[in-house]
Write a protein that holds these residues in place. Structure first.
Motif, PDB file in Angstrom:
ATOM      1  N   ILE A   1       0.853  -1.177   0.000  1.00  0.00           N
ATOM      2  CA  ILE A   1       0.000   0.000   0.000  1.00  0.00           C
ATOM      3  C   ILE A   1       0.895   1.235   0.000  1.00  0.00           C
ATOM      4  N   SER A   2       0.301   2.388  -0.183  1.00  0.00           N
ATOM      5  CA  SER A   2       1.096   3.606  -0.294  1.00  0.00           C
ATOM      6  C   SER A   2       1.425   4.193   1.079  1.00  0.00           C
ATOM      7  N   VAL A   3       2.508   4.936   1.118  1.00  0.00           N
ATOM      8  CA  VAL A   3       2.876   5.668   2.327  1.00  0.00           C
ATOM      9  C   VAL A   3       1.766   6.653   2.683  1.00  0.00           C
ATOM     10  N   ARG A   4       1.167   7.229   1.654  1.00  0.00           N
ATOM     11  CA  ARG A   4       0.084   8.188   1.871  1.00  0.00           C
ATOM     12  C   ARG A   4      -1.089   7.532   2.604  1.00  0.00           C
ATOM     13  N   THR A   5      -1.392   6.281   2.266  1.00  0.00           N
ATOM     14  CA  THR A   5      -2.478   5.565   2.938  1.00  0.00           C
ATOM     15  C   THR A   5      -2.171   5.383   4.416  1.00  0.00           C
ATOM     16  N   LEU A   6      -0.939   5.004   4.721  1.00  0.00           N
ATOM     17  CA  LEU A   6      -0.542   4.821   6.120  1.00  0.00           C
ATOM     18  C   LEU A   6      -0.603   6.145   6.878  1.00  0.00           C
ATOM     19  N   HIS A   7      -0.199   7.216   6.225  1.00  0.00           N
ATOM     20  CA  HIS A   7      -0.300   8.535   6.846  1.00  0.00           C
ATOM     21  C   HIS A   7      -1.757   8.874   7.139  1.00  0.00           C
ATOM     22  N   HIS A   8      -2.628   8.532   6.206  1.00  0.00           N
ATOM     23  CA  HIS A   8      -4.055   8.810   6.379  1.00  0.00           C
ATOM     24  C   HIS A   8      -4.619   8.015   7.554  1.00  0.00           C
ATOM     25  N   TYR A   9      -4.246   6.746   7.655  1.00  0.00           N
ATOM     26  CA  TYR A   9      -4.704   5.923   8.780  1.00  0.00           C
ATOM     27  C   TYR A   9      -4.257   6.530  10.113  1.00  0.00           C
ATOM     28  N   ASP A  10      -3.059   7.081  10.119  1.00  0.00           N
ATOM     29  CA  ASP A  10      -2.549   7.733  11.332  1.00  0.00           C
ATOM     30  C   ASP A  10      -3.349   9.003  11.619  1.00  0.00           C
ATOM     31  N   ASP A  11      -3.572   9.798  10.590  1.00  0.00           N
ATOM     32  CA  ASP A  11      -4.270  11.077  10.763  1.00  0.00           C
ATOM     33  C   ASP A  11      -5.684  10.906  11.320  1.00  0.00           C
ATOM     34  N   ILE A  12      -6.384   9.828  10.907  1.00  0.00           N
ATOM     35  CA  ILE A  12      -7.761   9.634  11.364  1.00  0.00           C
ATOM     36  C   ILE A  12      -7.833   8.764  12.618  1.00  0.00           C
ATOM     37  N   GLY A  13      -6.675   8.378  13.159  1.00  0.00           N
ATOM     38  CA  GLY A  13      -6.656   7.616  14.400  1.00  0.00           C
ATOM     39  C   GLY A  13      -6.964   6.151  14.233  1.00  0.00           C
TER      40      GLY A  13
ATOM     41  N   ILE B   1       7.233   4.893  13.498  1.00  0.00           N
ATOM     42  CA  ILE B   1       7.864   3.595  13.709  1.00  0.00           C
ATOM     43  C   ILE B   1       6.771   2.578  14.037  1.00  0.00           C
ATOM     44  N   TYR B   2       6.715   1.509  13.241  1.00  0.00           N
ATOM     45  CA  TYR B   2       5.668   0.495  13.389  1.00  0.00           C
ATOM     46  C   TYR B   2       6.200  -0.736  14.112  1.00  0.00           C
ATOM     47  N   SER B   3       5.468  -1.166  15.134  1.00  0.00           N
ATOM     48  CA  SER B   3       5.821  -2.355  15.902  1.00  0.00           C
ATOM     49  C   SER B   3       5.132  -3.581  15.304  1.00  0.00           C
ATOM     50  N   GLN B   4       5.450  -4.752  15.861  1.00  0.00           N
ATOM     51  CA  GLN B   4       4.791  -5.978  15.424  1.00  0.00           C
ATOM     52  C   GLN B   4       3.289  -5.890  15.696  1.00  0.00           C
TER      53      GLN B   4
ATOM     54  N   LEU C   1      -4.773   3.795  12.769  1.00  0.00           N
ATOM     55  CA  LEU C   1      -3.543   3.070  13.080  1.00  0.00           C
ATOM     56  C   LEU C   1      -2.465   4.093  13.410  1.00  0.00           C
ATOM     57  N   LYS C   2      -2.176   4.247  14.695  1.00  0.00           N
ATOM     58  CA  LYS C   2      -1.246   5.276  15.135  1.00  0.00           C
ATOM     59  C   LYS C   2       0.030   4.624  15.689  1.00  0.00           C
ATOM     60  N   PRO C   3       1.085   4.626  14.904  1.00  0.00           N
ATOM     61  CA  PRO C   3       2.352   4.067  15.379  1.00  0.00           C
ATOM     62  C   PRO C   3       3.061   5.058  16.312  1.00  0.00           C
ATOM     63  N   ASP C   4       4.111   4.581  16.956  1.00  0.00           N
ATOM     64  CA  ASP C   4       4.941   5.485  17.740  1.00  0.00           C
ATOM     65  C   ASP C   4       5.748   6.379  16.799  1.00  0.00           C
ATOM     66  N   THR C   5       6.208   7.497  17.319  1.00  0.00           N
ATOM     67  CA  THR C   5       7.045   8.393  16.518  1.00  0.00           C
ATOM     68  C   THR C   5       8.354   8.676  17.258  1.00  0.00           C
ATOM     69  N   THR C   6       9.390   8.859  16.492  1.00  0.00           N
ATOM     70  CA  THR C   6      10.687   9.188  17.083  1.00  0.00           C
ATOM     71  C   THR C   6      10.718  10.673  17.435  1.00  0.00           C
ATOM     72  N   GLU C   7      11.773  11.085  18.099  1.00  0.00           N
ATOM     73  CA  GLU C   7      11.921  12.499  18.451  1.00  0.00           C
ATOM     74  C   GLU C   7      11.988  13.361  17.201  1.00  0.00           C
TER      75      GLU C   7
END
Length: 248
Positions: free
Chosen positions: A14-26, A39-42, A28-34
């Motif tokens: 899938i596209s990076v844009r799709t993953l960003h969208h999933y994060d933006d709408i809550g 950063i996506y976990s298992q 699939l929210k991965p952790d973020t670095t400083e």
């Protein structure tokens, strides 16, 4: 093992844009670095797998989010339900493939195929977008539409389907014109009148439906089969029609 967003996108397809969208709408929210990198976990990958199964089955993202965030959500139970739905879909597709094979043999003169057999495997009793329509515009409008269709004879339903197909072909033929042109507005009025033959669409609902044609990739994919860009053209033309005819 942790993965960056680009690595997940390449792994899943899938596209990076799709993953960003999933994060933006809550969803699939991965952790973020400083530094702000995702950063996506298992566990995130497991959640993404579940999300994509639901999406493949036609669930809207809003509904998927509500399901997986529910306190009663159980992953194994969800997989069992998804498996059952996929098996039902496979059986339906196998039936349709068999109908195609028989049709080819009939065309070659190898077998005889009745008119009834030509339509085996088609099932118009289930509308994958019905629940979304209920959520957006309420049960009454959807029930009214279903009741009207159910009261029609098979010939009437077939004629309705042919009319639907012709309207889309006609709109595809003029999709390169300005949405506010006289021809575009005349064509979109035919679509508005058609929808109100089987339901009760207000101008506001009509405009909202047009927006969904672009917001929901399922609609866009199906509509653009008639011509690239048709979904966007219909959205714009429907918005113009609704605004011009709203005298409240």
């Amino acid at each position: 093992m942790q993965m960056k967003v680009k690595e997940v996108a390449e792994l899943v397809g899938i596209s990076v844009r799709t993953l960003h969208h999933y994060d933006d709408i809550g969803l699939l929210k991965p952790d973020t670095t400083e530094s702000g990198y995702r950063i996506y976990s298992q566990k995130d990958l497991e959640s993404l797998q579940q999300i994509l199964f639901f999406k493949q089955l036609g669930f809207p993202l809003k509904k998927i989010k509500a399901i997986i965030n529910s306190p009663s959500f159980d992953r194994e139970e969800a997989f069992q339900i998804q498996r059952k739905m996929l098996l039902e879909e496979r059986a339906r597709l196998d039936h349709m493939i068999a109908t195609i094979d028989k049709t080819i043999q009939h065309m070659k003169g190898a077998i005889y195929m009745s008119d009834l057999e030509k339509f085996e495997g088609f099932d118009f009793s289930k509308n994958p977008y019905e629940q979304e329509a209920r959520e957006r515009w309420g049960d009454e409008a959807v029930d009214e539409s279903n009741n009207k269709i159910n009261k029609m004879s098979n010939d009437e339903q077939k004629a309705l389907g042919e009319e639907f197909d012709q309207i889309y072909r006609d709109l595809a033929a003029i999709r390169h014109q300005a949405p506010d042109s006289d021809e575009a507005q005349a064509g979109i009025k035919v679509w508005y009148d058609y929808l109100n033959k089987i339901g009760n669409y207000s101008l506001e609902a009509f405009k909202g439906l047009g927006q969904m044609y672009v917001d929901d990739e399922r609609f866009t994919k199906n509509i653009d089969k008639y011509g690239d860009g048709l979904a966007e053209f219909m959205r714009d033309a429907m918005a113009v029609y609704a605004d011009r005819n709203n005298f409240d």
